[in-house]
Design an enzyme around this catalytic site. Structure first.
Site, short mmCIF file in Angstrom:
data_model
loop_
_atom_site.label_atom_id
_atom_site.label_comp_id
_atom_site.label_asym_id
_atom_site.label_seq_id
_atom_site.Cartn_x
_atom_site.Cartn_y
_atom_site.Cartn_z
N HIS A 267 0.85 -1.20 0.00
CA HIS A 267 0.00 0.00 0.00
C HIS A 267 0.88 1.25 0.00
O HIS A 267 1.04 1.89 -1.02
CB HIS A 267 -0.93 -0.07 1.21
CG HIS A 267 -2.02 0.95 1.24
ND1 HIS A 267 -2.28 1.81 0.23
CD2 HIS A 267 -2.94 1.23 2.21
CE1 HIS A 267 -3.29 2.59 0.55
NE2 HIS A 267 -3.71 2.26 1.74
N HIS A 307 -1.41 -0.22 -11.90
CA HIS A 307 -2.30 0.15 -10.78
C HIS A 307 -3.56 -0.68 -10.90
O HIS A 307 -4.02 -0.96 -12.00
CB HIS A 307 -2.65 1.64 -10.85
CG HIS A 307 -3.20 2.19 -9.59
ND1 HIS A 307 -4.54 2.07 -9.26
CD2 HIS A 307 -2.62 2.86 -8.56
CE1 HIS A 307 -4.74 2.64 -8.08
NE2 HIS A 307 -3.59 3.12 -7.63
N ASP A 363 3.72 6.56 -7.31
CA ASP A 363 4.98 6.27 -6.62
C ASP A 363 6.20 6.37 -7.51
O ASP A 363 7.33 6.30 -7.02
CB ASP A 363 4.92 4.86 -6.01
CG ASP A 363 3.95 4.81 -4.85
OD1 ASP A 363 3.99 5.75 -4.05
OD2 ASP A 363 3.18 3.86 -4.75
N1 ACO Z 1 5.76 -4.47 -14.23
C1 ACO Z 1 5.65 -5.48 -15.12
N2 ACO Z 1 4.53 -6.16 -15.36
C2 ACO Z 1 3.45 -5.79 -14.64
C3 ACO Z 1 3.48 -4.74 -13.70
C4 ACO Z 1 4.69 -4.06 -13.51
N3 ACO Z 1 4.79 -3.05 -12.63
N4 ACO Z 1 2.25 -4.60 -13.15
C5 ACO Z 1 1.49 -5.53 -13.71
N5 ACO Z 1 2.20 -6.25 -14.63
C6 ACO Z 1 1.71 -7.31 -15.52
C7 ACO Z 1 1.46 -8.60 -14.76
O1 ACO Z 1 2.60 -9.42 -14.77
C8 ACO Z 1 0.31 -9.17 -15.53
O2 ACO Z 1 0.84 -9.71 -16.73
P1 ACO Z 1 0.24 -11.09 -17.36
O3 ACO Z 1 -1.17 -10.75 -17.75
O4 ACO Z 1 1.12 -11.44 -18.47
O5 ACO Z 1 0.28 -12.11 -16.23
C9 ACO Z 1 -0.52 -7.96 -15.93
O6 ACO Z 1 0.43 -6.88 -15.99
C10 ACO Z 1 -1.64 -7.62 -14.95
O7 ACO Z 1 -1.05 -7.49 -13.65
P2 ACO Z 1 -1.80 -7.75 -12.27
O8 ACO Z 1 -0.80 -8.14 -11.24
O9 ACO Z 1 -2.97 -8.69 -12.49
O10 ACO Z 1 -2.42 -6.34 -11.97
P3 ACO Z 1 -3.00 -5.86 -10.57
O11 ACO Z 1 -4.05 -4.87 -10.86
O12 ACO Z 1 -3.35 -7.01 -9.69
O13 ACO Z 1 -1.72 -5.17 -9.90
C11 ACO Z 1 -0.22 -3.60 -9.05
C12 ACO Z 1 -1.60 -3.82 -9.69
C13 ACO Z 1 -0.08 -4.41 -7.77
C14 ACO Z 1 -0.11 -2.10 -8.67
C15 ACO Z 1 0.87 -3.98 -10.08
O14 ACO Z 1 0.73 -3.23 -11.27
C16 ACO Z 1 2.28 -3.84 -9.51
O15 ACO Z 1 2.77 -4.74 -8.85
N6 ACO Z 1 2.96 -2.67 -9.77
C17 ACO Z 1 4.27 -2.44 -9.23
C18 ACO Z 1 4.17 -2.02 -7.75
C19 ACO Z 1 3.67 -0.60 -7.60
O16 ACO Z 1 4.13 0.33 -8.25
N7 ACO Z 1 2.70 -0.41 -6.68
C20 ACO Z 1 2.14 0.92 -6.34
C21 ACO Z 1 0.73 1.04 -6.74
S1 ACO Z 1 0.17 2.72 -6.41
C22 ACO Z 1 -0.22 2.75 -4.75
O17 ACO Z 1 -0.45 1.77 -4.12
C23 ACO Z 1 -0.23 4.06 -4.04
#
Ligand code: ACO
Length: 429
Positions: A267, A307, A363
């Protein structure tokens, strides 16, 4: 066309017509769907609330596909351009921007409550020197509740108003002291001649100078970052504030719970992960190789990208990207910025990221700014918690005023053993 949905229960052949309101059906409307009179009725199963609206809210609007964020209808870009955090806190809590008299009164009230009881300073001294700032903030918020037992009167709006002011006023003091404690420096008391953010910088960084003068660009940058972080509708910590507050817990303990949720790396901790990633990449020339490793699915994620809600450029990230240049003009450029820009440029033009709708989130650049301003990494979630307090309080207050809300109490699907007899100790394996 009727605003209803017709459901046929294939177990019984019975048909039900349920109303659709605001694009939702009420989960409790499903309870009439039963196979027998003693059946509890149909429930929904929604781990992590992926598709459940838990409340009606008039505070924050997000359209993740279009990259839109609005507080009380005002676009975040306009608020970041023209408003102040104190004004935005008023807007979130009262629903309207204050006029000049209201703003002056609100600012004076908050300024007059920045001090905390001396016993709280002593309590802070009880922590080990290396205690995490966020752990200290969570504890101090809980401790504050013991100083204000009347804050339990959560059904009294006038009483709530007093403690809302106290909480917004005291958050920077607690947060700054958490840092001073870590670095072994004497606590700096609030300077009520300074602005909300100017005073926070004073309490963090002042040393022997008789009067601390915050740099106006950095003071404004912090104010903008506070505006951007003030609320984000039903996120994990807002949901924690609503759930804990629904038990009529006092607002100090409610905010301690919300801060505890924010503490989690999924988070409030992602900007720290961005910094670690940029350091690991080390040089602009290593960016293509890193992108390849992300796409190869070897476990690396491009931190600060993607996100759950935004499937477009996070509108906050746009504002922060511009802000980074203003801050670096004062502090000197963070050498990691070039790596971040190169990452963003490559990723935004790469099919892997385009197809998955992965864009920079809030972020991606905020950690770089905080680091350039001299904040240690462990303060990043605390910097998030200070402004989010107004959002938590607005969500909490809205929940208390909502006649449809009750103590939050989800159902479960029980998967354990149905029944068995107690086994005496000498009969256990
Ligand atoms: N880098 C590379 N690939 C990614 C990323 C990323 N940052 N985020 C998602 N993907 C890919 C996944 O591997 C997945 O690929 P696939 O379909 O081939 O399996 C697809 O995109 C969908 O990803 P999910 O994990 O299902 O997306 P979800 O909505 O659950 O996750 C999250 C969102 C957790 C923010 C994710 O994008 C992530 O981990 N980002 C990096 C961490 C981050 O920056 N978090 C801050 C969020 S902002 C906040 O909280 C204030």
């Amino acid at each position: 066309m009727a605003d209803t949905i017709t459901i046929t229960d294939n177990r019984t052949g019975k048909t039900y017509e349920l109303p659709i309101t605001d694009g939702t059906i009420r989960a409790d409307a499903l309870r009439q769907i039963k196979v027998s009179d003693d059946d509890f009725g149909l429930m929904t199963y929604d781990p992590a609330f992926m598709n459940t609206a838990s409340c009606r809210s008039a505070i924050t609007f997000i359209d993740g596909d279009a990259g839109i964020l609005r507080y009380r209808g005002y676009p975040i870009e306009q608020l970041a351009e023209s408003s102040s955090y104190i004004e935005v806190a008023y807007l979130l809590l009262h629903g309207e921007l204050p006029n000049s008299t209201q703003l002056e009164k609100w600012t004076t009230e908050i300024t007059n409550h920045t001090y905390v009881h001396e016993f709280l300073r002593k309590a802070m001294e009880g922590f080990r020197y290396d205690a995490h700032a966020m752990g200290k903030l969570v504890s101090m918020l809980g401790a504050l509740s013991t100083f204000y037992p009347d804050s339990k009167n959560v059904r009294d709006p006038a009483n709530r108003a007093i403690h809302i002011v106290k909480l917004i006023a005291k958050m920077p003091t607690l947060a700054a002291w958490a840092h001073r404690h870590s670095v072994g420096r004497p606590y700096v008391y609030p300077d009520n001649e300074l602005s909300y953010c100017g005073n926070y910088l004073n309490m963090l960084f002042r040393m022997s100078e008789p009067k601390y003068k915050p740099h106006p660009v950095l003071e404004r940058a912090l104010d903008i970052l506070f505006i951007l972080h003030a609320d984000h509708e039903q996120n994990c910590s807002a949901n924690a504030a609503r759930a804990v507050g629904s038990a009529e817990t006092d607002p100090y303990c409610t905010l301690a719970a919300a801060s505890a949720a924010l503490y989690g790396p999924l988070h409030g901790g992602a900007n720290e992960a961005v910094l670690r990633m940029l350091r690991q990449i080390g040089d602009v020339k290593n960016v293509p190789e890193f992108i390849t490793s992300v796409k190869g699915g070897k476990g690396n994620r491009l931190m600060g990208f993607g996100h759950r809600v935004y499937k477009n450029y996070d509108p906050r990230a746009k504002v922060i990207r511009k802000l980074a240049h203003d801050v670096f003009a004062v502090t000197g450029k963070n050498p990691l910025l070039d790596i971040a820009i190169e990452l963003e440029t490559i990723a935004l033009n790469d099919d892997y990221f385009i197809k998955r709708k992965l864009y920079p989130n809030v972020d991606f650049y905020s950690g770089l700014i905080y680091q350039a301003m001299g904040f240690p990494v462990e303060m990043f979630p605390v910097l998030f918690a200070i402004p989010r307090a107004s959002g938590w309080l607005a969500q909490w207050q809205e929940m208390l005023g909502d006649n449809e809300q009750k103590i939050a109490r989800p159902r479960q699907i029980y998967t354990g053993i149905e029944i068995r007899d107690y086994v005496p100790m000498d009969k256990r394996g």
